[in-house]
Design a protein around this motif. Structure first.
Motif, PDB file in Angstrom:
ATOM      1  N   HIS A  69     -14.878   9.279   3.805  1.00 48.89           N
ATOM      2  CA  HIS A  69     -14.779  10.746   3.855  1.00 48.89           C
ATOM      3  C   HIS A  69     -16.163  11.396   3.948  1.00 48.89           C
ATOM      4  N   PHE A  70     -16.535  11.741   5.194  1.00 47.77           N
ATOM      5  CA  PHE A  70     -17.803  12.434   5.432  1.00 47.77           C
ATOM      6  C   PHE A  70     -17.613  13.937   5.635  1.00 47.77           C
ATOM      7  N   ALA A  71     -16.409  14.340   6.109  1.00 51.99           N
ATOM      8  CA  ALA A  71     -16.245  15.726   6.585  1.00 51.99           C
ATOM      9  C   ALA A  71     -16.676  16.723   5.520  1.00 51.99           C
ATOM     10  N   ALA A  72     -17.564  17.605   5.900  1.00 54.26           N
ATOM     11  CA  ALA A  72     -18.064  18.611   4.958  1.00 54.26           C
ATOM     12  C   ALA A  72     -18.868  19.652   5.720  1.00 54.26           C
ATOM     13  N   GLU A  73     -19.019  20.800   5.094  1.00 51.33           N
ATOM     14  CA  GLU A  73     -20.098  21.707   5.477  1.00 51.33           C
ATOM     15  C   GLU A  73     -21.310  21.158   4.736  1.00 51.33           C
ATOM     16  N   SER A  74     -22.429  20.946   5.442  1.00 47.84           N
ATOM     17  CA  SER A  74     -23.491  20.139   4.828  1.00 47.84           C
ATOM     18  C   SER A  74     -24.857  20.832   4.708  1.00 47.84           C
ATOM     19  N   HIS A  75     -24.997  22.044   5.216  1.00 47.48           N
ATOM     20  CA  HIS A  75     -26.354  22.615   5.230  1.00 47.48           C
ATOM     21  C   HIS A  75     -26.553  23.673   4.135  1.00 47.48           C
ATOM     22  N   VAL A  76     -27.511  23.404   3.258  1.00 50.47           N
ATOM     23  CA  VAL A  76     -27.758  24.267   2.093  1.00 50.47           C
ATOM     24  C   VAL A  76     -28.014  25.718   2.511  1.00 50.47           C
ATOM     25  N   ASP A  77     -28.855  25.927   3.531  1.00 50.70           N
ATOM     26  CA  ASP A  77     -29.183  27.304   3.920  1.00 50.70           C
ATOM     27  C   ASP A  77     -27.941  28.062   4.374  1.00 50.70           C
ATOM     28  N   ARG A  78     -27.049  27.388   5.092  1.00 49.69           N
ATOM     29  CA  ARG A  78     -25.805  28.064   5.514  1.00 49.69           C
ATOM     30  C   ARG A  78     -24.928  28.369   4.306  1.00 49.69           C
ATOM     31  N   SER A  79     -24.984  27.522   3.287  1.00 49.52           N
ATOM     32  CA  SER A  79     -24.149  27.780   2.099  1.00 49.52           C
ATOM     33  C   SER A  79     -24.651  29.006   1.350  1.00 49.52           C
TER      34      SER A  79
END
Ligand code: NAD
Ligand code: DAU
Length: 352
Positions: free
Chosen positions: A81-91
């Motif tokens: 399971h890799f699927a994720a939103e992964s970028h801190v700045d976008r979060s």
């Protein structure tokens, strides 16, 4: 022979994992499920379409019906399971998508696995790929994170991954779901989306654009080549203990400014320019709540699973720089559309 479902397989680490797995486990069958968000890219999987043991499904991990179809229909016994939103700045700009995919999506996947694996066979496994960011920030003198470090997430991204980790843990303790969690440090290598520090630096340096460094540039990350991460997941799948967590990292701590300078020097050596590319380094406003230091103690991976990283950082970084030089079409295409808007918003420049 395994039947794998890889979520988020069109992203950076996912696509590297899919390529690695198919190259090393030719008898296994692998289904990729990916929503193809801005970060997902079918070109990162190109060349695999013709393989009989590979299938791509365009879909969302929040879609319970779809997951409840895919798992039994493909007799899936292994989920990575890799699927994720992964970028801190976008979060920081917009946390909602992170809660949806990273929390709700992981929950939906766990529920689907629980239903599909109600009569648990030997060997079924779900590896939840998480991050060292769930443990928060280290002071310079503190020892690296281990499997027993306290959860102290500081960004919406880290908090959403921490929530997912807790759900995964709960599904083991409550339902006996055969899950394992990995907490890995910063990855670098081919196919990384250019919003992240290393590809952003390579591409801006190539295009003679300012290279944005947050704050004083002295934040520390512990860098691991993506292929070593894939081998770590392979080791966890093969011999990890269900319900356990594994910290993965190469003990390769670097300050951001050192990395950026190293990339500039590397490019200057490969493609000499009039001015040294380090002149492009531009200090910009710091990331809010910017974690100062991450570091991983991977003793458990080394001692219990016999895993160890194989890439020396200088070699891995040079290979990565060469990959971006050779794959201009790949990064020029992924930068179109939404990315231009994001870049303008994040770095306060025009969208041109
Ligand atoms: P990425 O952003 O490059 O890729 C994420 C992938 O997930 C994309 O292909 C995207 O389309 C897909 N996706 C997003 N939302 C989805 C949804 N709702 N349904 C289905 N697919 C969806 O991320 P990455 O850097 O490859 O990271 C992969 C995983 O590894 C993440 O869980 C991340 O938290 C974790 N991780 C990353 C690093 C790192 O340094 N990049 C380090 C440790 C852990
Ligand atoms: O530690 C694992 C995490 O590593 C993963 O869970 C995340 O998915 C992944 O994105 C990464 O998070 P970071 O925030 O550490 O990575 P990023 O490449 O965004 O930033 C690395 C460091 O560089 C960080 O200290 C912020 C800094 N930085 C980043 C960008 C994009 C800059 O100085 N300038 C920039 O423009």
């Amino acid at each position: 022979m395994r039947q794998l479902l890889v979520t988020g397989g069109a992203g950076f680490i996912g696509s590297n994992f899919v390529r690695y797995w198919l190259a090393h486990h030719a008898d296994d069958r692998l289904v990729v499920l990916d929503a193809l968000t801005y970060a997902g890219n079918l070109e990162s999987l190109s060349g695999l379409e013709s393989l009989a043991n590979y299938q791509f499904i365009h879909g969302d991990i929040c879609d319970a019906e779809l997951l409840e179809e895919i798992l039994p229909e493909n007799d899936i016994d292994t989920i990575v399971h890799f699927a994720a939103e992964s970028h801190v700045d976008r979060s920081i700009l917009g946390p909602e998508a992170f809660i949806r995919t990273n929390v709700q999506g992981t929950f939906t996947l766990l529920e689907a696995a629980r239903k599909a694996w109600v009569n648990a066979r030997r060997g079924q496994r779900l590896v939840h790929v998480s991050t060292d960011e769930v443990f928060g920030s280290l002071e310079r003198h503190e020892p690296p994170f281990t499997e027993t470090s306290r959860y102290r997430p500081n960004s919406p991204y880290a908090a959403s991954k921490a929530a997912a980790d807790h759900l995964v843990r709960a599904y083991f303790h409550t339902y006996g779901l055969p899950v394992l969690t990995t907490n890995c440090s910063n990855n670098y290598g081919p196919y990384q989306f250019p919003e992240k520090l290393i590809p952003l630096t390579i591409i801006n340096a190539l295009e003679n654009k300012p290279i944005p460094v947050y704050g004083d540039g002295c934040n520390v990350r512990d860098w691991l080549h993506v292929e070593d991460h894939c081998r770590g997941i392979e080791a966890v799948l093969a011999a990890g203990e269900k319900g356990q967590t594994y910290s993965i990292g190469a003990s390769n701590e670097r300050e951001n400014l050192d990395i950026v300078q190293q990339i500039c020097n590397c490019l200057d050596g490969m493609l000499p320019s009039k001015r040294p590319r380090r002149d492009l380094i531009t200090f910009v406003t710091d990331r809010p709540g910017h974690d100062r230091r991450y570091a991983i103690d991977a003793s458990r991976m080394r001692n219990e699973l016999g895993w160890h990283p194989t890439y020396a950082f200088a070699d891995g970084l040079e290979q990565t720089v060469r990959w971006y030089l050779a794959h201009r079409r790949w990064w020029e295409r992924v930068r179109r559309g939404d990315y231009r808007h994001y870049y303008a918003q994040q770095y306060g420049v025009s969208e041109a």
